[in-house]
Write a protein that holds these residues in place. Structure first.
Motif, mmCIF file in Angstrom:
data_model
loop_
_atom_site.group_PDB
_atom_site.id
_atom_site.type_symbol
_atom_site.label_atom_id
_atom_site.label_comp_id
_atom_site.label_asym_id
_atom_site.label_seq_id
_atom_site.Cartn_x
_atom_site.Cartn_y
_atom_site.Cartn_z
ATOM 1 N N MET A 198 0.832 -1.200 0.000
ATOM 2 C CA MET A 198 0.000 0.000 0.000
ATOM 3 C C MET A 198 0.869 1.253 0.000
ATOM 4 S SD MET A 198 -3.503 -0.648 2.177
ATOM 5 C CE MET A 198 -2.741 -0.899 3.774
ATOM 6 N N VAL A 199 2.008 1.193 0.665
ATOM 7 C CA VAL A 199 2.927 2.334 0.667
ATOM 8 C C VAL A 199 3.491 2.568 -0.730
ATOM 9 C CG1 VAL A 199 5.115 3.226 1.574
ATOM 10 C CG2 VAL A 199 3.518 2.041 3.100
ATOM 11 N N THR A 200 3.976 1.508 -1.371
ATOM 12 C CA THR A 200 4.548 1.676 -2.709
ATOM 13 C C THR A 200 3.479 2.054 -3.732
ATOM 14 O OG1 THR A 200 4.336 -0.731 -3.099
ATOM 15 C CG2 THR A 200 6.447 0.084 -2.235
ATOM 16 N N ALA A 201 2.252 1.540 -3.552
ATOM 17 C CA ALA A 201 1.173 1.910 -4.457
ATOM 18 C C ALA A 201 0.795 3.375 -4.281
ATOM 19 C CB ALA A 201 -0.045 1.017 -4.209
ATOM 20 N N ALA A 202 0.750 3.843 -3.029
ATOM 21 C CA ALA A 202 0.441 5.253 -2.777
ATOM 22 C C ALA A 202 1.516 6.151 -3.374
ATOM 23 C CB ALA A 202 0.311 5.494 -1.276
ATOM 24 N N TRP A 203 2.773 5.752 -3.230
ATOM 25 C CA TRP A 203 3.870 6.530 -3.834
ATOM 26 C C TRP A 203 3.703 6.589 -5.344
ATOM 27 C CZ3 TRP A 203 7.405 5.083 -7.511
ATOM 28 C CH2 TRP A 203 8.418 6.014 -7.778
ATOM 29 N N ALA A 204 3.354 5.457 -5.964
ATOM 30 C CA ALA A 204 3.171 5.433 -7.420
ATOM 31 C C ALA A 204 1.996 6.305 -7.841
ATOM 32 C CB ALA A 204 2.966 3.990 -7.888
ATOM 33 N N ALA A 205 0.898 6.245 -7.079
ATOM 34 C CA ALA A 205 -0.286 7.034 -7.434
ATOM 35 C C ALA A 205 -0.003 8.532 -7.367
ATOM 36 C CB ALA A 205 -1.441 6.674 -6.508
ATOM 37 N N LEU A 206 0.825 8.949 -6.404
ATOM 38 C CA LEU A 206 1.116 10.374 -6.237
ATOM 39 C C LEU A 206 2.262 10.838 -7.131
ATOM 40 C CD1 LEU A 206 0.826 10.508 -2.345
ATOM 41 C CD2 LEU A 206 -0.832 11.380 -3.997
ATOM 42 N N SER A 207 3.258 9.994 -7.327
ATOM 43 C CA SER A 207 4.445 10.405 -8.085
ATOM 44 C C SER A 207 4.255 10.277 -9.587
ATOM 45 C CB SER A 207 5.653 9.568 -7.651
ATOM 46 O OG SER A 207 5.902 9.712 -6.261
ATOM 47 N N LEU A 208 3.431 9.357 -10.019
ATOM 48 C CA LEU A 208 3.240 9.118 -11.451
ATOM 49 C C LEU A 208 1.919 9.702 -11.944
ATOM 50 C CD1 LEU A 208 4.409 5.374 -11.561
ATOM 51 C CD2 LEU A 208 5.768 7.438 -11.941
ATOM 52 N N ASP A 209 1.445 10.748 -11.267
ATOM 53 C CA ASP A 209 0.157 11.338 -11.612
ATOM 54 C C ASP A 209 0.142 11.983 -12.994
ATOM 55 O OD1 ASP A 209 -2.539 11.968 -10.715
ATOM 56 O OD2 ASP A 209 -1.889 14.053 -10.813
ATOM 57 N N ILE A 226 1.145 -2.348 -10.439
ATOM 58 C CA ILE A 226 2.484 -2.930 -10.555
ATOM 59 C C ILE A 226 3.352 -2.477 -9.383
ATOM 60 C CG2 ILE A 226 4.609 -2.898 -11.926
ATOM 61 C CD1 ILE A 226 2.844 -2.763 -14.423
ATOM 62 N N GLY A 227 3.212 -1.200 -8.996
ATOM 63 C CA GLY A 227 3.950 -0.718 -7.838
ATOM 64 C C GLY A 227 3.591 -1.484 -6.581
ATOM 65 N N PRO A 234 7.494 10.990 4.488
ATOM 66 C CA PRO A 234 7.605 11.252 3.048
ATOM 67 C C PRO A 234 6.271 11.352 2.317
ATOM 68 C CG PRO A 234 8.225 8.982 3.540
ATOM 69 C CD PRO A 234 8.098 9.691 4.852
ATOM 70 N N LEU A 235 5.239 10.643 2.794
ATOM 71 C CA LEU A 235 3.956 10.652 2.090
ATOM 72 C C LEU A 235 2.877 11.430 2.828
ATOM 73 C CD1 LEU A 235 3.716 6.940 0.825
ATOM 74 C CD2 LEU A 235 4.507 8.957 -0.423
ATOM 75 N N LYS A 236 3.239 12.171 3.852
ATOM 76 C CA LYS A 236 2.251 12.921 4.618
ATOM 77 C C LYS A 236 1.593 13.989 3.748
ATOM 78 C CE LYS A 236 1.649 15.542 8.907
ATOM 79 N NZ LYS A 236 2.323 16.091 10.099
ATOM 80 N N PHE A 237 0.293 14.218 3.973
ATOM 81 C CA PHE A 237 -0.430 15.172 3.138
ATOM 82 C C PHE A 237 0.229 16.553 3.220
ATOM 83 C CE2 PHE A 237 -2.668 15.181 7.245
ATOM 84 C CZ PHE A 237 -2.666 16.524 7.559
ATOM 85 N N THR A 238 0.210 17.240 2.107
ATOM 86 C CA THR A 238 0.862 18.555 2.016
ATOM 87 C C THR A 238 -0.106 19.699 2.233
ATOM 88 O OG1 THR A 238 0.538 18.522 -0.388
ATOM 89 C CG2 THR A 238 2.627 17.670 0.451
ATOM 90 N N GLU A 239 -1.381 19.466 2.012
ATOM 91 C CA GLU A 239 -2.375 20.522 2.181
ATOM 92 C C GLU A 239 -3.545 19.992 2.998
ATOM 93 O OE1 GLU A 239 -3.629 22.183 -1.462
ATOM 94 O OE2 GLU A 239 -1.619 22.810 -2.099
#
Length: 371
Positions: free
Chosen positions: A108-119, A132-133, A178-183
């Protein structure tokens, strides 16, 4: 040659007959286990002063009596199918992957990173990239106990349990830093989580085509779970790796004598198991919440062990076992609304059902072996 042409068809017919007899024996064992569980459950219901027919009727009506009920059942069954398949793949090789829980948390961590970074990717590419992430995250976490087992002999039960605890802390660290919400939404207090995923990163809802409420979150990941079960069946029954896995699981010594690289088989099975485990958490972050937060659903990895046993580690049986588990879980709501029987009755009934299946299958297996 003449003798061969006569014996070969007879041998094939005998194999088919044995296979049919085994399938029928397993089916009868399953029916017997269900009857035993229902009868024992009926005794408990009578002890609470309720009618067994009325209580079981409420469970079935709440689970299968409407499109919404069926939608919720299938939604519950989706992650359990992935989880049980992950357990079954390793079990076929004689290993116990108790780490599905930790593997899907890391995924779930790697999937969340992929969803946010590969937007920046379009939707048709972003969703597969996120999945895949997730699979890569599960595989990476599963590779640790696999390598430790092959290289050092460390038992996978111990290492996977320890890695489960580490995975919980890793997820908490990820959404804290690293994945904490920014807004933060203006005027709102939100739980600790990542930023919201864009709509194109979310999976589609198939329940709306059948009149199922969006609250069920019945997504096309259900179809992916069914496809995964078919692929696992093909892998275990129709490929060389599947044959080697069954050989290692039944007799490691004979497999080694036959030229099978046991370490290689074990690592590959663990990686496949980790990839399946990586999909366990996808329904809740891609079909339900749309973000990764601290309030995630836990224990799905351990429930997968129960579902795998209930389905006797057969990929197709696991699909039906997950649906049965979903029926009982959804029926719990009906019990709370219209019955004096406590919700814990469902947990007891699930435990009785698993024990009944294990016992009856073992009895059936011994009788078939004796014949």
């Amino acid at each position: 040659m003449a003798s061969g042409t006569v014996v070969a068809p007879a041998a094939v017919a005998r194999v088919r007959s044995d296979r049919l007899e085994r399938v029928l024996g397993q089916a009868l064992a399953l029916v017997a286990s269900l009857l035993i569980a229902l009868l024992l459950g009926a005794l408990l219901i009578v002890g609470y002063g309720e009618s067994p027919l009325d209580v079981y009727g409420r469970i079935l009506d709440g689970s299968l009596g409407s499109a919404n009920g069926i939608g919720y059942v299938l939604s519950i069954a989706t992650p359990l199918t992935f989880s049980a398949l992950a357990v079954a793949v390793c079990f076929k090789g004689g290993m116990f992957n108790i780490g599905v829980e930790g593997q899907y948390l890391v995924a779930m961590v790697t999937a969340a990173w992929a969803a946010l970074s590969l937007d920046f990717l379009p939707g048709p590419l972003l969703v597969p990239a996120v999945l895949i992430g997730a699979m890569l995250g599960g595989m990476a976490w599963a590779a640790i106990p696999a390598v430790l087992k092959v290289k050092t002999g460390a038992h996978e039960v111990v290492t996977t349990i320890m890695l489960n605890l580490i995975a919980v802390s890793l997820l908490a660290w990820a959404i804290n830093f690293p994945l904490k919400f920014t807004e933060r939404p203006e005027g709102q207090n939100v739980d600790l989580r990542t930023d919201l995923f864009s709509d194109k990163a979310l999976v589609g809802d198939i329940g709306r085509y059948f009149g199922v409420t969006p609250g069920a979150h019945l997504s096309w990941l259900l179809l992916l779970a069914i496809a995964a079960a078919v692929l696992v069946w093909f892998l275990l029954r129709r490929t060389r790796l599947g044959y080697e896995a069954r050989a290692v699981g039944s007799s490691p010594g004979s497999a080694r004598a036959g030229g099978v690289s046991i370490g290689s088989v074990q690592i590959r099975l663990f990686l496949i198991s980790g990839a399946l485990a990586g999909l366990v958490g996808m329904p809740q972050i891609l079909a339900d919440k749309g973000y990764l937060g601290a309030a995630y659903i836990a224990q799905l990895g351990f429930l997968g062990i129960a579902v795998a046993f209930l389905g006797q580690n057969h990929p197709i049986g696991i699909v039906f076992a997950a649906i049965l588990w979903g029926i009982l879980s959804r029926g719990e709501v009906s019990l709370q609304i219209g019955s004096e029987v406590p919700r814990e009755f469902i947990i007891i009934l699930q435990g009785i059902l698993i024990l009944s299946v294990v016992v009856t299958y073992q009895v059936a297996k011994r009788r078939l072996a004796a014949r």
